[in-house]
Enzyme design. Structure first.
Site, PDB file in Angstrom:
ATOM      1  N   SER A 132      13.124  -6.112   6.763  1.00  0.00           N
ATOM      2  CA  SER A 132      13.684  -4.804   6.506  1.00  0.00           C
ATOM      3  C   SER A 132      15.058  -4.566   7.122  1.00  0.00           C
ATOM      4  CB  SER A 132      12.702  -3.728   6.975  1.00  0.00           C
ATOM      5  OG  SER A 132      13.015  -2.552   6.297  1.00  0.00           O
ATOM      6  N   THR A 136       0.826  -1.211   0.000  1.00  0.00           N
ATOM      7  CA  THR A 136       0.000   0.000   0.000  1.00  0.00           C
ATOM      8  C   THR A 136       0.861   1.262   0.000  1.00  0.00           C
ATOM      9  OG1 THR A 136      -0.081  -0.146   2.394  1.00  0.00           O
ATOM     10  CG2 THR A 136      -1.974  -1.037   1.200  1.00  0.00           C
ATOM     11  N   SER A 139      17.434  -3.896   5.271  1.00  0.00           N
ATOM     12  CA  SER A 139      18.008  -2.817   4.449  1.00  0.00           C
ATOM     13  C   SER A 139      17.703  -1.453   5.072  1.00  0.00           C
ATOM     14  CB  SER A 139      17.501  -2.890   3.013  1.00  0.00           C
ATOM     15  OG  SER A 139      16.095  -2.806   2.946  1.00  0.00           O
ATOM     16  N   GLU A 165      17.926   3.939  -0.978  1.00  0.00           N
ATOM     17  CA  GLU A 165      17.509   2.598  -1.423  1.00  0.00           C
ATOM     18  C   GLU A 165      17.008   2.636  -2.877  1.00  0.00           C
ATOM     19  OE1 GLU A 165      16.029   0.062   1.477  1.00  0.00           O
ATOM     20  OE2 GLU A 165      14.887  -1.209   0.111  1.00  0.00           O
ATOM     21  N   GLY A 221      17.188 -10.161   4.270  1.00  0.00           N
ATOM     22  CA  GLY A 221      16.418 -10.679   3.138  1.00  0.00           C
ATOM     23  C   GLY A 221      15.224 -11.505   3.568  1.00  0.00           C
ATOM     24  N   ALA A 222      14.744 -11.293   4.802  1.00  0.00           N
ATOM     25  CA  ALA A 222      13.626 -12.083   5.338  1.00  0.00           C
ATOM     26  C   ALA A 222      12.331 -11.287   5.332  1.00  0.00           C
ATOM     27  CB  ALA A 222      13.952 -12.534   6.764  1.00  0.00           C
ATOM     28  N   TYR A 227       8.122  -7.265  -7.970  1.00  0.00           N
ATOM     29  CA  TYR A 227       7.767  -6.088  -7.174  1.00  0.00           C
ATOM     30  C   TYR A 227       7.558  -4.890  -8.095  1.00  0.00           C
ATOM     31  CZ  TYR A 227       7.980  -2.723  -3.314  1.00  0.00           C
ATOM     32  OH  TYR A 227       7.679  -1.744  -2.403  1.00  0.00           O
ATOM     33  N   ASP A 236       9.373   1.097   5.236  1.00  0.00           N
ATOM     34  CA  ASP A 236      10.419   0.488   6.056  1.00  0.00           C
ATOM     35  C   ASP A 236      11.252   1.548   6.774  1.00  0.00           C
ATOM     36  OD1 ASP A 236       9.374  -1.603   4.687  1.00  0.00           O
ATOM     37  OD2 ASP A 236      11.211  -2.151   3.621  1.00  0.00           O
TER      38      ASP A 236
HETATM   39  P1  ADP Z   1      15.196  -7.020   3.742  1.00  0.00           P
HETATM   40  O1  ADP Z   1      15.274  -5.553   3.846  1.00  0.00           O
HETATM   41  O2  ADP Z   1      13.821  -7.556   3.778  1.00  0.00           O
HETATM   42  O3  ADP Z   1      16.066  -7.738   4.730  1.00  0.00           O
HETATM   43  P2  ADP Z   1      16.409  -6.428   1.227  1.00  0.00           P
HETATM   44  O4  ADP Z   1      16.704  -7.227   0.013  1.00  0.00           O
HETATM   45  O5  ADP Z   1      15.637  -5.191   1.089  1.00  0.00           O
HETATM   46  O6  ADP Z   1      15.744  -7.410   2.290  1.00  0.00           O
HETATM   47  O7  ADP Z   1      17.769  -6.013   1.921  1.00  0.00           O
HETATM   48  C1  ADP Z   1      18.740  -6.986   2.181  1.00  0.00           C
HETATM   49  C2  ADP Z   1      20.096  -6.437   1.774  1.00  0.00           C
HETATM   50  O8  ADP Z   1      20.469  -5.364   2.679  1.00  0.00           O
HETATM   51  C3  ADP Z   1      21.228  -7.446   1.912  1.00  0.00           C
HETATM   52  O9  ADP Z   1      21.332  -8.250   0.756  1.00  0.00           O
HETATM   53  C4  ADP Z   1      22.426  -6.553   2.092  1.00  0.00           C
HETATM   54  O10 ADP Z   1      22.831  -6.026   0.847  1.00  0.00           O
HETATM   55  C5  ADP Z   1      21.857  -5.397   2.914  1.00  0.00           C
HETATM   56  N1  ADP Z   1      22.065  -5.588   4.372  1.00  0.00           N
HETATM   57  C6  ADP Z   1      21.125  -5.636   5.311  1.00  0.00           C
HETATM   58  N2  ADP Z   1      21.653  -5.800   6.546  1.00  0.00           N
HETATM   59  C7  ADP Z   1      22.976  -5.853   6.378  1.00  0.00           C
HETATM   60  C8  ADP Z   1      24.101  -6.000   7.258  1.00  0.00           C
HETATM   61  N3  ADP Z   1      23.958  -6.135   8.572  1.00  0.00           N
HETATM   62  N4  ADP Z   1      25.324  -6.000   6.711  1.00  0.00           N
HETATM   63  C9  ADP Z   1      25.504  -5.865   5.390  1.00  0.00           C
HETATM   64  N5  ADP Z   1      24.497  -5.728   4.524  1.00  0.00           N
HETATM   65  C10 ADP Z   1      23.247  -5.713   4.987  1.00  0.00           C
HETATM   66 MG    MG Z   2      14.499  -4.166   2.460  1.00  0.00          MG
END
Ligand code: ADP
Ligand code: MG
Length: 402
Positions: A140, A50, A142, A179, A136-137, A243, A191
């Site tokens: 968030s 949303t 990122s 981002e 990547g779960a 997405y 996020d």
């Molecule tokens: P989500 O935000 O759901 O976990 P995303 O694909 O948006 O998934 O973000 C994941 C990416 O963010 C990772 O592949 C990496 O590039 C980066 N990232 C997140 N946390 C870390 C961390 N602690 N150290 C290094 N990179 C990170």
């Molecule tokens: Mg993310």
């Protein structure tokens, strides 16, 4: 992004904090950091897909956080270390652009870039990152990474933006730009907004059209309940393309309907709007977005009334809409939701963008462990990787830790 994820280790060690992250900085960078800042991951209670439609979302900040130990440099370079990345990254700020430095460092460098674009030049940074936000779960990691760095820059540059909600909204906007532009991930703004603007023991109603937030009391323990997160550990190919495709569909539908965003379609006008679209797929996408925004409003009302059965029913309806109309669920998410419901959850749904990632279940406090065990059993029976199951409480926003 899917490829980057595979290069990033999942969190396995002890829970990091300001002290351990500063100690890691001394090992990898050398000397003391100027300070340590941290920011939480998030889980969205309801209001999925949303945010980029100017709609409503209702996330909470997780207890899991990303810590950034930071010291300014004067040579225009960013030297970045993370416990989760094999190699450090060294890049000149002047070279930061869409796609560069690439990988995880783009999220950090992107924040320094966005702060600079806003008229606050950064002289360079040494950074060490430690985190227990699953990567990547769909929780968030990122935004947690971006917001920890943005919090640091606000203090190090004397911007004072952490002091109030307006300042925090500004920081969240810079993180979203990082981002979208530098990490090239076309995500909404939920996020970063929750990581910067959350309050403990509250869910945060985000109005993604006006940028306003409203804090909604969210203390499940007081009602004998808990929120279980299931990290399915499932990653599916084509996630990022899907997405972007959903976003494009929404933009096309809005254009056909003559509105700036789908937020402009009240649920009462939905049938009329659907008739005007004359395209089965677009109709389904719009039906999800419009009904989901309505469910967020209903969920806030139910939370204020303490009507958790109603909250649970809304979770279930949201999941069905994401699965059937928005088509962003997957087997692992559906099995998590169905298993939790079969074991007495009040409600359950996928959360985050979908195609893997995490599900949530609203359960009685005593059911956290048995429900988690039941979902794990269901995964093991299907020979899937075991999920990560943990209960979470609404936690604090980004800030300075030392
Ligand atoms: P989500 O935000 O759901 O976990 P995303 O694909 O948006 O998934 O973000 C994941 C990416 O963010 C990772 O592949 C990496 O590039 C980066 N990232 C997140 N946390 C870390 C961390 N602690 N150290 C290094 N990179 C990170
Ligand atoms: Mg993310």
């Amino acid at each position: 992004m899917a490829t980057t994820r595979r290069c990033i280790a999942r969190y396995r060690g002890a829970v990091p904090d300001a002290v351990t992250t500063a100690a890691r900085f001394r090992e990898t960078v050398g000397g003391d950091p100027t300070g340590v800042w941290s920011a939480p991951g998030r889980v969205n209670l309801i209001g999925e897909h949303t945010d980029y439609n100017g709609g409503l979302a209702l996330p909470i900040a997780l207890p899991q956080r990303t810590y950034a130990a930071v010291r300014p440099r004067v040579d225009g370079r960013l030297r970045l270390h993370s416990d989760a990345a094999r190699d450090p990254v060294d890049v000149a700020l002047a070279d930061v652009k869409p796609g560069t430095p690439g990988g995880w460092a783009s999220y950090v460098a992107g924040v320094a870039w966005a702060v600079g674009e806003a008229g606050h030049p950064v002289g360079g940074l040494d950074v060490h990152v430690s985190s227990d936000v699953p990567v990547g779960a769909g929780l968030s990691s990122s935004a947690a990474l971006e917001c920890s760095v943005a919090a640091a820059l606000s203090d190090l540059l004397g911007l004072g933006l952490l002091a109030d909600d307006d300042g925090r909204a500004t920081l969240a906007g810079w993180c979203q730009q990082a981002e979208n532009v530098i990490a090239e991930a076309p995500t909404g703004g939920m996020d970063q907004a929750i990581s910067m603007r959350a309050e403990p023991a509250h869910a945060t109603l985000l109005d993604c059209r006006s940028g306003a937030v409203e804090q909604v009391p969210f203390d499940l323990a007081a009602s004998g309940l808990a929120l279980l997160v299931v990290d399915t550990r499932a990653e599916h190919a084509l996630v990022d393309g899907q997405y972007a495709a959903r976003r494009r569909s929404c933009e096309r539908a809005a254009q056909i309907l003559g509105v700036a965003t789908l937020r402009e379609i009240p649920v009462a006008d939905l049938d009329d709007a659907l008739r005007r679209l004359r395209d089965g797929e677009l109709e389904a996408r719009v039906r999800h977005v419009v009904t989901e925004i309505d469910r967020v409003e209903q969920c806030v009302a139910a939370l204020r009334d303490g009507d958790f059965d109603a909250v649970g029913r809304l979770f279930v309806a949201s999941h069905a809409s994401l699965r059937d109309d928005y088509e962003v669920s997957c087997d692992e998410l559906d099995v998590s939701v169905d298993t939790a419901m079969a074991h007495g959850a009040l409600g359950a749904r996928m959360t985050g963008g979908g195609f893997g990632g995490s599900a949530i279940a609203l359960v009685r406090a005593e059911s956290v462990a048995p429900t988690g065990a039941a979902v794990t059993d269901a995964f093991v029976r299907r020979r899937w990787t075991e999920p990560g199951c943990f209960a979470v409480t609404a936690s604090a926003a980004a800030g300075r830790d030392s």
